[in-house]
Design an enzyme around this catalytic site. Sequence first.
Site, mmCIF file in Angstrom:
data_model
loop_
_atom_site.group_PDB
_atom_site.id
_atom_site.type_symbol
_atom_site.label_atom_id
_atom_site.label_comp_id
_atom_site.label_asym_id
_atom_site.label_seq_id
_atom_site.Cartn_x
_atom_site.Cartn_y
_atom_site.Cartn_z
ATOM 1 N N LYS A 163 15.205 -6.614 0.801
ATOM 2 C CA LYS A 163 14.889 -6.694 2.231
ATOM 3 C C LYS A 163 13.748 -7.689 2.494
ATOM 4 O O LYS A 163 13.832 -8.512 3.390
ATOM 5 C CB LYS A 163 14.461 -5.318 2.787
ATOM 6 C CG LYS A 163 15.540 -4.259 2.727
ATOM 7 C CD LYS A 163 15.133 -2.981 3.463
ATOM 8 C CE LYS A 163 13.929 -2.275 2.853
ATOM 9 N NZ LYS A 163 14.115 -1.778 1.485
ATOM 10 N N ARG B 192 13.074 4.611 8.507
ATOM 11 C CA ARG B 192 13.463 5.149 7.200
ATOM 12 C C ARG B 192 13.928 6.590 7.311
ATOM 13 O O ARG B 192 14.287 7.185 6.294
ATOM 14 C CB ARG B 192 12.261 5.097 6.254
ATOM 15 C CG ARG B 192 12.238 3.893 5.305
ATOM 16 C CD ARG B 192 10.952 3.978 4.516
ATOM 17 N NE ARG B 192 10.994 3.318 3.241
ATOM 18 C CZ ARG B 192 10.479 2.125 2.996
ATOM 19 N NH1 ARG B 192 9.962 1.411 3.963
ATOM 20 N NH2 ARG B 192 10.494 1.633 1.771
ATOM 21 N N ARG C 10 9.353 -6.354 -10.867
ATOM 22 C CA ARG C 10 8.973 -7.171 -9.711
ATOM 23 C C ARG C 10 7.495 -7.550 -9.771
ATOM 24 O O ARG C 10 6.638 -6.756 -10.130
ATOM 25 C CB ARG C 10 9.234 -6.379 -8.430
ATOM 26 C CG ARG C 10 8.779 -7.101 -7.174
ATOM 27 C CD ARG C 10 9.388 -6.519 -5.936
ATOM 28 N NE ARG C 10 8.871 -5.203 -5.606
ATOM 29 C CZ ARG C 10 9.230 -4.519 -4.497
ATOM 30 N NH1 ARG C 10 10.132 -5.034 -3.685
ATOM 31 N NH2 ARG C 10 8.721 -3.347 -4.259
ATOM 32 N N ARG D 273 2.978 -4.247 -7.874
ATOM 33 C CA ARG D 273 2.631 -3.167 -6.946
ATOM 34 C C ARG D 273 2.457 -1.866 -7.713
ATOM 35 O O ARG D 273 3.196 -1.584 -8.645
ATOM 36 C CB ARG D 273 3.747 -3.008 -5.898
ATOM 37 C CG ARG D 273 3.524 -3.841 -4.668
ATOM 38 C CD ARG D 273 4.701 -3.843 -3.729
ATOM 39 N NE ARG D 273 5.210 -2.530 -3.379
ATOM 40 C CZ ARG D 273 6.146 -2.312 -2.454
ATOM 41 N NH1 ARG D 273 6.678 -3.337 -1.808
ATOM 42 N NH2 ARG D 273 6.573 -1.102 -2.187
ATOM 43 N N ARG E 191 11.028 7.107 -5.054
ATOM 44 C CA ARG E 191 11.375 6.306 -3.871
ATOM 45 C C ARG E 191 12.903 6.230 -3.686
ATOM 46 O O ARG E 191 13.402 6.263 -2.561
ATOM 47 C CB ARG E 191 10.787 4.896 -3.998
ATOM 48 C CG ARG E 191 9.267 4.896 -3.842
ATOM 49 C CD ARG E 191 8.625 3.654 -4.427
ATOM 50 N NE ARG E 191 9.005 2.431 -3.770
ATOM 51 C CZ ARG E 191 8.878 1.223 -4.325
ATOM 52 N NH1 ARG E 191 8.397 1.091 -5.557
ATOM 53 N NH2 ARG E 191 9.230 0.153 -3.656
HETATM 54 P P1 AMP Z 1 7.962 -0.795 1.187
HETATM 55 O O1 AMP Z 1 6.968 -1.886 1.072
HETATM 56 O O2 AMP Z 1 8.892 -0.934 2.358
HETATM 57 O O3 AMP Z 1 8.703 -0.548 -0.112
HETATM 58 O O4 AMP Z 1 7.127 0.545 1.484
HETATM 59 C C1 AMP Z 1 6.190 1.040 0.546
HETATM 60 C C2 AMP Z 1 5.839 2.470 0.861
HETATM 61 O O5 AMP Z 1 5.228 2.549 2.169
HETATM 62 C C3 AMP Z 1 7.031 3.429 0.942
HETATM 63 O O6 AMP Z 1 7.426 3.915 -0.333
HETATM 64 C C4 AMP Z 1 6.467 4.533 1.829
HETATM 65 O O7 AMP Z 1 5.569 5.369 1.111
HETATM 66 C C5 AMP Z 1 5.631 3.737 2.831
HETATM 67 N N1 AMP Z 1 6.456 3.374 3.995
HETATM 68 C C6 AMP Z 1 6.877 2.121 4.347
HETATM 69 N N2 AMP Z 1 7.627 2.162 5.452
HETATM 70 C C7 AMP Z 1 7.695 3.461 5.825
HETATM 71 C C8 AMP Z 1 8.364 4.161 6.871
HETATM 72 N N3 AMP Z 1 9.141 3.527 7.776
HETATM 73 N N4 AMP Z 1 8.194 5.512 6.942
HETATM 74 C C9 AMP Z 1 7.428 6.158 6.064
HETATM 75 N N5 AMP Z 1 6.800 5.578 5.022
HETATM 76 C C10 AMP Z 1 6.938 4.235 4.892
#
Ligand code: AMP
Length: 210
Positions: free
Chosen positions: A13, A88, A122, A153, A164
């Site tokens: 994404k 999400r 990654r 990360r 996740r």
């Molecule tokens: P990402 O960078 O999109 O992989 O997001 C990293 C982490 O941020 C996720 O595993 C969640 O813990 C939190 N997070 C990101 N977006 C959301 C969302 N829309 N709702 C809840 N938690 C989120």
Amino acid sequence: MNIILLGAPGAGKGTQASRISDGYGLPHISTGDIFRANIKNQTPIGLLAKSYIDKGQLVPDEVTCKIVENRLQEPDCKAGYMLDGFPRTIAQAEALDKITKIDLVINIEVDFALLMDRLCGRRVCKDCGESYHISRLNGETKCSRCGGELYQRKDDNPETVQSRLDVYNAQTAPLIEYYSKKGLLFNVVGNTTPEDVFAEVSKKLDALKQ
Ligand code: AMP
């Protein structure tokens, strides 16, 4: 155009979002990036979010929805935007429906077997957010796009990645049906190269623009 990018963690994404943002001039709104910036700056939201992110769980809907609602009111979103990593959950999608109209949901589909390796291997640029995989870096530690330092990360480790992916299956995958029923879903196969995925996405976006 108001666009959502949907897909499991590691589906690509973020990679597609930066290409779409560059190619179509849409602001890239990543809730994960917003949380990471808050963690870096040690804000109250950052402190709260960190406790969930480190465990691979979702930050509560109320907090996340408020952040997005505020962000969408900024002037750069007037002519359209692209959401990456939001919504999400069904509750987040319903909250979004109350504040805006979505034109397209791009769902990047990737075989689950690939995701663990993609995420654990990654490396991300700390300055521009570009993603790389260690298998293609040949020991390089700097970003080829902006020269920034690459890092891993904290949530890209096997245990947190598993959590996740479980959260994705339980809480995010139902959004595919949610948006399909609304006639907004565009599925694209993400097992191929980022270039191939972007070519497919571009065709769709170009058609939508006309
Ligand atoms: P990402 O960078 O999109 O992989 O997001 C990293 C982490 O941020 C996720 O595993 C969640 O813990 C939190 N997070 C990101 N977006 C959301 C969302 N829309 N709702 C809840 N938690 C989120």
